[in-house]
Design a protein around this motif. Structure first.
Motif, short mmCIF file in Angstrom:
data_model
loop_
_atom_site.label_atom_id
_atom_site.label_comp_id
_atom_site.label_asym_id
_atom_site.label_seq_id
_atom_site.Cartn_x
_atom_site.Cartn_y
_atom_site.Cartn_z
N THR A 9 0.84 -1.20 0.00
CA THR A 9 0.00 0.00 0.00
C THR A 9 0.87 1.25 0.00
O THR A 9 2.05 1.21 0.36
N SER A 10 0.27 2.35 -0.40
CA SER A 10 0.93 3.65 -0.32
C SER A 10 -0.14 4.72 -0.31
O SER A 10 -1.30 4.46 -0.62
N GLY A 11 0.25 5.93 0.08
CA GLY A 11 -0.68 7.05 0.11
C GLY A 11 -1.36 7.22 1.45
O GLY A 11 -1.29 6.36 2.33
N PRO A 12 -2.04 8.35 1.63
CA PRO A 12 -2.66 8.66 2.92
C PRO A 12 -3.82 7.74 3.28
O PRO A 12 -4.25 7.72 4.43
N GLY A 13 -4.32 6.95 2.33
CA GLY A 13 -5.42 6.04 2.61
C GLY A 13 -4.97 4.61 2.85
O GLY A 13 -5.76 3.67 2.65
N GLN A 14 -3.73 4.42 3.31
CA GLN A 14 -3.21 3.06 3.51
C GLN A 14 -4.13 2.22 4.41
O GLN A 14 -4.41 1.06 4.11
N ALA A 15 -4.57 2.79 5.52
CA ALA A 15 -5.39 2.03 6.46
C ALA A 15 -6.67 1.53 5.80
O ALA A 15 -7.09 0.38 6.00
N ASP A 16 -7.31 2.39 5.02
CA ASP A 16 -8.54 1.99 4.33
C ASP A 16 -8.26 0.88 3.32
O ASP A 16 -9.05 -0.07 3.18
N ALA A 17 -7.14 0.99 2.60
CA ALA A 17 -6.79 -0.05 1.63
C ALA A 17 -6.53 -1.38 2.31
O ALA A 17 -6.95 -2.44 1.83
N ILE A 18 -5.84 -1.36 3.44
CA ILE A 18 -5.53 -2.59 4.17
C ILE A 18 -6.82 -3.26 4.65
O ILE A 18 -7.01 -4.48 4.46
N ARG A 19 -7.72 -2.48 5.21
CA ARG A 19 -8.97 -3.06 5.74
C ARG A 19 -9.84 -3.59 4.61
O ARG A 19 -10.48 -4.64 4.75
N ALA A 67 3.49 -2.25 3.87
CA ALA A 67 3.01 -0.87 3.95
C ALA A 67 4.09 0.05 4.46
O ALA A 67 5.07 -0.39 5.08
N THR A 68 3.89 1.33 4.21
CA THR A 68 4.81 2.35 4.73
C THR A 68 4.46 2.67 6.17
O THR A 68 3.31 3.00 6.50
N TRP A 69 5.47 2.54 7.02
CA TRP A 69 5.37 3.04 8.41
C TRP A 69 6.76 3.54 8.78
O TRP A 69 7.77 2.83 8.59
N ASN A 70 6.82 4.74 9.27
CA ASN A 70 8.08 5.28 9.79
C ASN A 70 7.75 6.35 10.81
O ASN A 70 6.57 6.63 11.09
N LEU A 71 8.75 6.94 11.39
CA LEU A 71 8.54 7.92 12.46
C LEU A 71 7.76 9.14 11.99
O LEU A 71 7.16 9.84 12.82
N LEU A 72 7.74 9.39 10.68
CA LEU A 72 7.00 10.53 10.14
C LEU A 72 5.60 10.15 9.68
O LEU A 72 4.72 11.01 9.64
N GLU A 73 5.40 8.89 9.31
CA GLU A 73 4.11 8.43 8.79
C GLU A 73 3.66 7.19 9.55
O GLU A 73 4.07 6.08 9.26
N THR A 74 2.80 7.40 10.54
CA THR A 74 2.41 6.32 11.46
C THR A 74 0.95 5.90 11.31
O THR A 74 0.46 5.07 12.07
N ASP A 90 1.11 14.87 9.61
CA ASP A 90 -0.19 14.57 9.03
C ASP A 90 0.04 13.72 7.79
O ASP A 90 0.90 14.04 6.95
N PRO A 91 -0.70 12.62 7.63
CA PRO A 91 -0.44 11.71 6.50
C PRO A 91 -0.51 12.39 5.14
O PRO A 91 0.31 12.12 4.25
N ARG A 92 -1.49 13.26 4.94
CA ARG A 92 -1.60 13.91 3.63
C ARG A 92 -0.41 14.81 3.35
O ARG A 92 0.09 14.86 2.23
N ALA A 93 0.06 15.51 4.38
CA ALA A 93 1.24 16.35 4.20
C ALA A 93 2.46 15.49 3.89
O ALA A 93 3.30 15.84 3.05
N TYR A 94 2.57 14.37 4.59
CA TYR A 94 3.71 13.47 4.36
C TYR A 94 3.72 12.98 2.92
O TYR A 94 4.76 13.04 2.23
N TRP A 95 2.59 12.48 2.43
CA TRP A 95 2.57 11.90 1.10
C TRP A 95 2.68 12.97 0.01
O TRP A 95 3.22 12.71 -1.06
#
Length: 323
Positions: free
Chosen positions: A175-185, A203-210, A309-314
């Motif tokens: 997955t990628s993008g600010p909607g990762q959680a929705d895609a996973i579910r 999936a992407t997870w790091n200290l900036l995008e959690t 914020d996820p949207r700002a990160y992506w």
């Protein structure tokens, strides 16, 4: 199941895999990459670098290797290394389909890859991967699943993937993008003949995008193998780009910012593997110090404050240049 081989591994580095995105093609969107690779980025030069990294990774106990059809010639370089190292039969190999590499070995290409999750692309790329990796392929993943991807609802595609799974291949998705959680579910709900289709998620997870953490925990609880990519945030968490709070914690531990950033990933109980995207052996060996990092609650609290914020990160990730 291919991941059963990793379950029996006991080396400190068995939960770290090597991703080949940075070395299978001359251009990639990682900060500092222009300094990491040879000035002459010929296929021969990147083949040699890939093989050098694979040698070092295997010697250090790394047993998962991650490639993709869109990573230039990464599958080809990996296949050559596997043929030259028949003793490496305990390596778990993953690849991905869904993006087609279009840069033609140029760093200044207007478009580097084109996404298509249709059945025709799956069939074409599955054949291409099979021609290179053959029965060494363990895991085949849909590349960059998003909530609006047709791969979530395409019953014909699901049937083809289930057929591959019945033949012994593990089927997963990234997955990628600010909607990762929705895609996973949404992917967790996909079934074929009443059985879950997907057995792994990357999936992407790091200290900036959690933001994907709760969904990844759910996936882990559902029995999927969880692989974390971009733990270094495409170089934003590595020297010299790392934020000061991360640098401070790194100084306290006596290890690099990269090792601390990856240690922050590994501490989560839902993480099975985290990928190193190293482009040099020095980077790889530094990444592999991550299991030795012991972070206390105060340090973890300071690192947690780095989340964006996820949207700002992506949005920022999308603006990174292809070096």
């Amino acid at each position: 199941m291919p991941f059963a081989r990793l379950a029996h591994a006991t080396t400190p580095t068995c939960h770290i895999g090597l991703g080949l995105a940075a070395v299978g093609r001359p251009g990639y969107l990682t900060l500092g990459r222009g300094r990491d690779l040879p000035a002459e980025r010929t296929a021969a030069a990147l083949r040699a670098r890939t093989h050098e990294l694979l040698d070092a990774a295997y010697a250090q106990g790394v047993r998962y290797i991650d490639a993709a059809r869109s990573y230039g010639r990464a599958e080809e370089f990996l296949a050559e290394w596997l043929r030259a190292h028949p003793e490496a039969d305990d390596v778990v190999v993953g690849s991905k389909w869904g993006y087609t590499y279009t840069a033609d070995w140029r760093t200044d290409a207007e478009t580097h890859e084109v996404k298509d999750h249709g059945v025709a692309t799956y069939e074409r790329q599955r054949a291409e991967t099979a021609a290179l990796l053959g029965d060494r392929l363990d895991l085949y993943q849909i590349h960059s699943l998003t909530p609006d991807s047709p791969a979530l609802t395409d019953k014909e595609l699901h049937a083809r993937l289930a057929e591959a799974a019945a033949g012994g291949l593990t089927v997963g998705f990234t997955t990628s993008g600010p909607g990762q959680a929705d895609a996973i579910r949404a992917a967790l709900a996909v079934t074929v003949d009443g059985a879950p289709l997907f057995r792994s998620v990357q999936a992407t997870w790091n200290l900036l995008e959690t933001s994907a953490a709760p969904a990844l925990a759910e996936a882990h609880d559902a029995g999927l193998t969880v692989i974390v990519k971009e733990g270094m945030a495409n170089g934003r968490l590595a020297e010299p780009h790392a934020p000061e709070p991360l640098r401070r914690v790194a100084r306290e531990t006596g290890l690099g910012c990269d090792a601390v950033a990856l240690a922050a990933v590994l501490r989560h109980p839902w993480v099975d593997l985290v990928l190193s995207g190293a482009a040099t052996v020095t980077q790889l060996l530094s990444n592999l110090h991550a299991p030795a990092v012991d972070l206390d609650e105060d340090q973890l609290s300071r690192l947690a404050a780095l989340a964006e914020d996820p949207r700002a990160y992506w949005e920022r990730r999308g603006q990174l240049p292809w070096h």
